[in-house]
Scaffold this motif. Structure first.
Motif, short mmCIF file in Angstrom:
data_model
loop_
_atom_site.label_atom_id
_atom_site.label_comp_id
_atom_site.label_asym_id
_atom_site.label_seq_id
_atom_site.Cartn_x
_atom_site.Cartn_y
_atom_site.Cartn_z
N ARG A 75 0.78 -1.21 0.12
CA ARG A 75 0.15 0.02 -0.03
C ARG A 75 0.85 1.30 -0.04
NH1 ARG A 75 -4.69 -2.42 3.64
NH2 ARG A 75 -6.20 -2.69 1.87
N LYS A 76 1.75 1.31 0.73
CA LYS A 76 2.93 2.27 1.01
C LYS A 76 3.57 2.56 -0.61
CE LYS A 76 3.69 2.51 5.75
NZ LYS A 76 2.61 1.57 6.26
N ILE A 77 3.92 1.49 -1.11
CA ILE A 77 4.59 1.47 -2.45
C ILE A 77 3.50 2.21 -3.44
CG2 ILE A 77 5.41 0.09 -4.42
CD1 ILE A 77 6.76 -1.70 -2.16
N ILE A 78 2.39 1.60 -3.46
CA ILE A 78 1.36 2.27 -4.54
C ILE A 78 1.24 3.71 -4.38
CG2 ILE A 78 -0.97 1.97 -5.49
CD1 ILE A 78 -0.78 -1.00 -4.50
N ASP A 79 0.85 4.00 -2.79
CA ASP A 79 0.63 5.44 -2.70
C ASP A 79 1.78 6.39 -2.98
OD1 ASP A 79 -1.76 4.79 -1.86
OD2 ASP A 79 -1.14 4.82 0.44
N ALA A 80 2.99 6.15 -2.90
CA ALA A 80 4.22 6.88 -3.03
C ALA A 80 4.16 7.05 -4.63
CB ALA A 80 5.41 6.14 -2.51
N SER A 81 4.06 5.78 -5.42
CA SER A 81 4.15 6.00 -6.81
C SER A 81 3.11 6.58 -7.54
CB SER A 81 4.44 4.31 -7.39
OG SER A 81 4.34 4.51 -8.57
N THR A 82 2.16 6.54 -7.05
CA THR A 82 0.96 6.95 -7.63
C THR A 82 0.47 8.46 -7.32
OG1 THR A 82 -0.75 6.22 -6.24
CG2 THR A 82 -0.38 5.02 -8.20
N GLY A 83 1.05 8.83 -6.14
CA GLY A 83 0.82 10.08 -5.45
C GLY A 83 -0.62 10.20 -4.89
N GLU A 84 -1.43 9.13 -4.90
CA GLU A 84 -2.66 9.31 -4.21
C GLU A 84 -2.96 8.10 -2.93
OE1 GLU A 84 -5.26 7.87 -7.46
OE2 GLU A 84 -4.71 9.08 -8.79
N ARG A 214 12.53 -2.15 -3.06
CA ARG A 214 13.28 -1.97 -4.33
C ARG A 214 12.78 -3.15 -5.33
NH1 ARG A 214 18.11 -1.67 -1.65
NH2 ARG A 214 18.51 0.43 -1.00
N GLN A 215 12.87 -4.18 -4.98
CA GLN A 215 12.55 -5.46 -5.78
C GLN A 215 10.98 -5.46 -5.98
OE1 GLN A 215 14.28 -8.64 -3.29
NE2 GLN A 215 16.09 -8.90 -4.69
N ILE A 216 10.19 -5.24 -5.14
CA ILE A 216 8.74 -5.43 -5.33
C ILE A 216 8.41 -3.95 -6.16
CG2 ILE A 216 6.43 -5.20 -4.15
CD1 ILE A 216 8.09 -6.56 -1.47
N SER A 217 8.81 -3.04 -5.82
CA SER A 217 8.33 -1.72 -6.83
C SER A 217 8.79 -1.97 -8.32
CB SER A 217 9.01 -0.38 -6.01
OG SER A 217 10.31 -0.69 -6.00
N GLN A 218 9.84 -2.41 -8.38
CA GLN A 218 10.44 -2.89 -9.85
C GLN A 218 9.72 -3.93 -10.55
OE1 GLN A 218 14.51 -3.65 -9.27
NE2 GLN A 218 15.18 -1.58 -8.60
N PHE A 219 9.16 -4.96 -9.84
CA PHE A 219 8.46 -5.95 -10.28
C PHE A 219 7.09 -5.30 -10.97
CE2 PHE A 219 5.25 -9.38 -9.38
CZ PHE A 219 5.72 -10.21 -10.64
N PHE A 222 6.67 0.25 -10.46
CA PHE A 222 6.27 1.51 -9.74
C PHE A 222 7.57 1.98 -9.56
CE2 PHE A 222 2.69 -1.19 -7.59
CZ PHE A 222 1.72 -0.37 -8.47
N ASP A 223 7.79 3.36 -9.95
CA ASP A 223 8.99 4.25 -9.85
C ASP A 223 9.04 4.85 -8.59
OD1 ASP A 223 11.21 5.31 -10.80
OD2 ASP A 223 10.20 7.16 -11.75
N LEU A 224 10.06 4.45 -7.81
CA LEU A 224 10.31 5.19 -6.46
C LEU A 224 11.52 5.67 -6.51
CD1 LEU A 224 8.77 2.43 -4.10
CD2 LEU A 224 7.78 4.66 -5.00
N SER A 225 11.74 6.78 -5.95
CA SER A 225 13.35 7.33 -5.63
C SER A 225 13.77 6.68 -4.54
CB SER A 225 13.04 8.89 -5.18
OG SER A 225 12.33 9.06 -3.99
N GLU A 226 15.24 6.58 -4.35
CA GLU A 226 15.68 5.92 -3.01
C GLU A 226 15.17 6.47 -1.88
OE1 GLU A 226 17.93 3.25 -1.04
OE2 GLU A 226 17.23 3.34 -3.07
N GLU A 227 15.02 7.68 -1.92
CA GLU A 227 14.30 8.42 -0.69
C GLU A 227 13.05 8.04 -0.17
OE1 GLU A 227 13.35 12.85 1.18
OE2 GLU A 227 14.04 12.66 -0.86
N GLN A 228 12.16 7.62 -1.25
CA GLN A 228 10.93 7.03 -0.98
C GLN A 228 11.34 5.47 -0.46
OE1 GLN A 228 9.49 7.78 -4.85
NE2 GLN A 228 7.74 8.97 -4.00
N VAL A 229 12.19 4.86 -1.01
CA VAL A 229 12.40 3.42 -0.65
C VAL A 229 12.60 3.56 0.81
CG1 VAL A 229 13.79 1.53 -1.02
CG2 VAL A 229 12.94 2.47 -2.89
N GLN A 230 13.49 4.39 1.11
CA GLN A 230 14.19 4.27 2.44
C GLN A 230 12.99 4.50 3.52
OE1 GLN A 230 17.35 3.68 3.62
NE2 GLN A 230 18.09 3.28 1.81
#
Length: 301
Positions: A75-84, A214-219, A222-230
């Motif tokens: 959920r956090k990955i999706i929210d961060a990637s979509t901005g929603e 990182r692996q899950i978002s790439q799979f 979903f485009d995340l910055s390293e700051e978002q990953v951390q």
């Protein structure tokens, strides 16, 4: 669906469970046991015709392999990637959705976040036909069995185990909700090379959550910055998730989030039980890719 609505639904189901006899809490469908209250027959039948989308985010896990924890991470990955930020607090388990809820899924905007505990052969066929990407979480079988046991003792919608020894015997024979752990693992082994399937272990996520994010978002692209990953990893430790689950799961948070540790099986297994599990692992998963990924020698010996 608001957290208040979800909690009200959960409490209603708990109250219904209190009025049921233990043997009524599960039923068998196509040879596999399911919880009567959470996954009644009409849900399972309707689910067979559920229409997947190519861009659905599907999370799959045998029960108590880290599903709820990974729900929070995704959920956090999706929210961060979509901005929603989506407000839904409902656990995205499709077999928990009644036929009406399943129909309303067609109105949910993409990417839809869905999940299931179903055996891969029983996942709706449209998810295979549409080549929907599926993230599969596995956990070492000894800790899975212990977590499943404690979950069953605290969750009234499931039959209450008579004892750890009795539950262990049922787990080993596959006579638990959603069936045999080893049947699930063997079936996923056949799909290890499928580009639309990614298998991650609970233990890998515990070892290096940043790498897992990182692996899950790439799979899922979903485009995340390293700051978002951390930031996601920091907010997704088990203790952090357990704390926030008090809002989403209310008084049931301690049922869904217990210890979150690796190796708790040593506090429950007898030597004979441990050896029998070792033999079962050797029989079904020795020499397999999924067996190697589980690092059984490290976590179960």
């Amino acid at each position: 669906m608001s957290s208040e609505t979800v909690q009200a639904k959960m409490q209603s189901r708990m109250a219904r469970a209190q009025e049921m006899r233990e043997e009524e809490k599960i039923f068998r469908y196509k040879g596999v046991l399911y919880p009567t209250i959470m996954s009644p027959l009409e849900n399972l039948k309707a689910m067979e015709d559920l229409e997947a989308r190519e861009d659905d985010v599907m999370l799959v896990a045998y029960p108590k392999c880290g599903f709820n924890w990974t729900v929070g991470v995704l959920r956090k990955i999706i929210d961060a990637s979509t901005g929603e930020k989506r407000d839904s607090k409902m656990p995205p388990v499709i077999e928990f959705f009644d036929p009406g809820m399943q129909q309303r899924l067609s109105q949910v905007p993409s990417p839809r976040f869905l999940g299931t505990h179903m055996h891969p052969d029983n996942i709706p066929p449209s998810f295979i036909a549409k080549k929907t990407k599926m993230l599969v979480i596995f956990r070492n079988p000894k800790d899975t069995a212990v977590s499943f046991y404690h979950f069953s003792t605290k969750n009234p919608v499931l039959p209450t185990p008579e004892s750890w020894d009795k539950f262990y015997t049922e787990f080993m024979s596959g006579d638990v909700p959603w069936g045999s752990y080893f049947d699930h693992a063997v079936a996923w082994e056949k799909r290890m090379d499928d580009p639309n399937v990614m298998i991650v272990t609970y233990e890998e996520l515990k070892e290096d959550l940043c790498k897992g994010v990182r692996q899950i978002s790439q799979f899922f692209s979903f485009d995340l910055s390293e700051e978002q990953v951390q930031a996601i990893a920091q907010d997704s430790t088990f203790d952090a998730m357990k704390e926030t689950s008090k809002d989403s799961h209310g008084p049931l948070s301690n049922v869904f989030f217990r210890k979150g540790v690796v190796g708790d099986w040593k506090n429950h297994f007898s030597e004979a039980q441990s050896e029998a599990m070792d033999a079962e692992f050797e029989k079904h998963l020795a020499g397999t890719k999924i067996g190697a990924q589980m690092k059984y020698e490290l976590y179960c010996k």
